[in-house]
Enzyme design. Structure first.
Site, short mmCIF file in Angstrom:
data_model
loop_
_atom_site.label_atom_id
_atom_site.label_comp_id
_atom_site.label_asym_id
_atom_site.label_seq_id
_atom_site.Cartn_x
_atom_site.Cartn_y
_atom_site.Cartn_z
N HIS A 267 -67.49 12.71 -22.82
CA HIS A 267 -68.69 11.98 -22.91
C HIS A 267 -69.25 12.59 -24.01
O HIS A 267 -68.69 12.47 -25.16
CB HIS A 267 -69.51 11.99 -21.59
CG HIS A 267 -70.78 11.34 -21.53
ND1 HIS A 267 -71.10 10.48 -22.43
CD2 HIS A 267 -71.61 11.43 -20.44
CE1 HIS A 267 -72.30 10.00 -21.81
NE2 HIS A 267 -72.69 10.79 -20.89
N HIS A 308 -63.68 3.43 -25.76
CA HIS A 308 -64.92 3.56 -25.25
C HIS A 308 -64.76 2.57 -23.91
O HIS A 308 -64.23 1.42 -24.03
CB HIS A 308 -66.06 2.95 -26.09
CG HIS A 308 -67.33 3.19 -25.54
ND1 HIS A 308 -67.93 2.27 -24.52
CD2 HIS A 308 -68.38 4.00 -26.02
CE1 HIS A 308 -69.27 2.64 -24.37
NE2 HIS A 308 -69.42 4.01 -25.10
N ASP A 365 -69.38 9.17 -31.41
CA ASP A 365 -69.11 10.51 -31.90
C ASP A 365 -68.07 10.56 -33.01
O ASP A 365 -67.90 11.91 -33.16
CB ASP A 365 -68.28 11.04 -30.60
CG ASP A 365 -69.51 11.07 -29.22
OD1 ASP A 365 -69.10 10.57 -28.44
OD2 ASP A 365 -70.36 11.78 -29.41
#
Ligand code: SDX
Length: 429
Positions: A267, A308, A365
């Protein structure tokens, strides 16, 4: 709004059928209301909540196939380009963009609540010098409930608003204090005349021995990073905050629970993991081997920053961040070899059938860490930056849940353990 119905027909000893309502939202998938199932002795089974809508919400909408992210209907690309983080906070919390007067009042309230009760500073003396900043954030945010007793009444909207401003205002102060502790430097007090991101960078990199002049390029990039991390529907940490809030836990405890969940490398911890991965790859010549490892089922190695649960297309935040990478590094005159490795990794992966078939694209990210590194943010602080940005999303969902009738979250299970059996004395075992 009930649109239509479904019927679950159950074949077996005695054929039965259960009528289920189907409800549609403004956009996106409709939902099957499964409430009647439990009355008929059934649960649904959905580990990881891949196909489960846990709540109704009006805050953020994601279309994973189209790569769309809307906050109260506004596309993230437009907010990143035209808005600022505190304006996005106002939007997420109140549902509409503020007018000039509303914006000035909101900004002023945040600016004048950035200081902490000075006793909180004593907590940091108890942490080892090498404590991970996320550990310090879990502890100090949770501890805020021991200081701010007048904003713990979750049933009082005014009390919730006080807690909201305290959390949004003080997260950067706590974050900077955790960084200063880790480098053995004195903490910097916030400055009321500075903007949100500018103030954070002042507290991070300023020192009491000289004036701080924050580079506006860095402040603008930092503000954009906060915007891009502000909210993201029912992700793991937001779902944690909702679940904690459903028990009636105080706001600081709920946000501390969100911070703890965000810390995981699957995460919010992925931004730190991406930089470590790029560093381990070390050179463009090693990228092919890294992609090969990521495809190997027997190798636990994954391309961090890729894939994702919802996006089966480009994460729109990754697109904005990729563009910002070029802009920020160019303006700062930085040539970061990790960016070249990241670009090569993306290029090879997106041409590889493994990633194409599994619809694995760069997520938020993948590029954020390269910008954070360019801003001088240390690796251990990357997820803390994510937590600062996401605090408003956690609070918006927490408040949305508490503003309507709600029930404590209590999932059930598929039990596959022993059926009932009698205790056996030790002599019989
Ligand atoms: C965030 O939910 C949110 O909205 C989160 C977030 C937010 O803003 O709150 O967007 C922020 O958490 C972004 C994600 C950051 N995490 C990473 O970058 C870590 C690397 N990514 C993976 O661990 C993974 O993609 C997840 C955790 C992000 C998603 O996992 P899922 O949806 O449970 O998917 P999965 O693990 O079941 O993967 C599906 C397949 C698997 O192969 P098969 O078992 O089907 O053969 O894709 C493979 C996985 O092995 N796979 C990858 C991969 N990600 C998935 N293979 C190699 N590298 C990867 N990165």
């Amino acid at each position: 709004m009930v649109d239509t119905k479904a019927t679950l027909s159950i074949k077996g000893e005695s054929d039965s059928a259960i009528d289920l309502d189907i409800r549609s939202g403004t956009v996106g998938p409709s939902v099957v209301d499964i409430a009647p199932l439990s009355k008929n002795g059934y649960f649904t089974f959905d580990p990881g909540f891949v196909a489960t809508a846990s709540c109704e919400s009006k805050i953020t909408y994601i279309d994973g196939d189209a790569g769309t992210l809307l906050h109260r209907g506004y596309p993230i690309e437009q907010l990143a380009e035209k808005s600022d983080y505190l304006e996005v906070c106002y939007l997420l919390l109140n549902g509409e963009l503020p007018n000039r007067e509303e914006k000035e009042a909101f900004d002023r309230t945040v600016r004048y609540h950035t200081m902490l009760n000075d006793n909180i500073a004593d907590f940091y003396r108890g942490f080892r010098y090498d404590a991970h900043p996320m550990a310090m954030m879990c502890a100090t945010v949770g501890a805020m409930s021991s200081f701010y007793h007048d904003s713990l009444d979750i049933n009082d909207p005014e009390s919730r608003q006080v807690a909201t401003f305290r959390l949004i205002s003080k997260m950067p102060t706590l974050a900077a204090m955790s960084y200063k502790h880790s480098i053995g430097q004195p903490s910097m007090y916030p400055r009321n005349e500075l903007d949100y991101a500018e103030n954070f960078l002042h507290m991070m990199f300023g020192n009491p021995c000289e004036e701080t002049n924050v580079n506006p390029i860095l402040a603008d990039a930092m503000d954009k990073i906060f915007i891009l991390h502000a909210d993201h529907e029912q992700n793991a940490s937001t779902s944690t905050v909702r679940l904690a809030g459903s028990s009636g836990a105080n706001p600081f405890a709920c946000i501390a629970a969100g911070i703890a969940t965000l810390w995981g490398p699957s995460h919010g911890g992925a931004n730190e993991a991406v930089l470590r991965m790029l560093g381990e790859i070390g050179d463009i010549s090693n990228v092919e081997a890294a992609v090969k490892r990521a495809k190997d089922k027997d190798d636990a190695f994954r391309l961090m920053g890729f894939g994702h649960r919802v996006y089966k297309n480009f994460d729109p935040r990754a697109k904005v961040l990729k563009k910002s990478c070029d802009q920020v590094l160019g303006e700062l005159g930085i040539n970061d070899p990790l960016l070249d490795i990241a670009r090569k990794l993306e290029e090879i992966a997106l041409e590889d059938s493994y990633f194409i078939d599994k619809k694995l694209y760069p997520n938020v990210d993948f590029y954020s860490g390269i910008i954070l590194q360019a801003l001088g943010i240390p690796l251990s602080m990357f997820t803390v930056i994510f937590a600062i940005g996401r605090t408003v999303g956690w609070i918006a969902h927490w408040n949305e849940m508490l503003s309507e009738p709600y029930k404590i979250g209590r999932p059930r299970q598929l039990y596959t353990g022993h059926a009932i059996r009698d205790y056996r004395d030790i002599e019989q075992r």
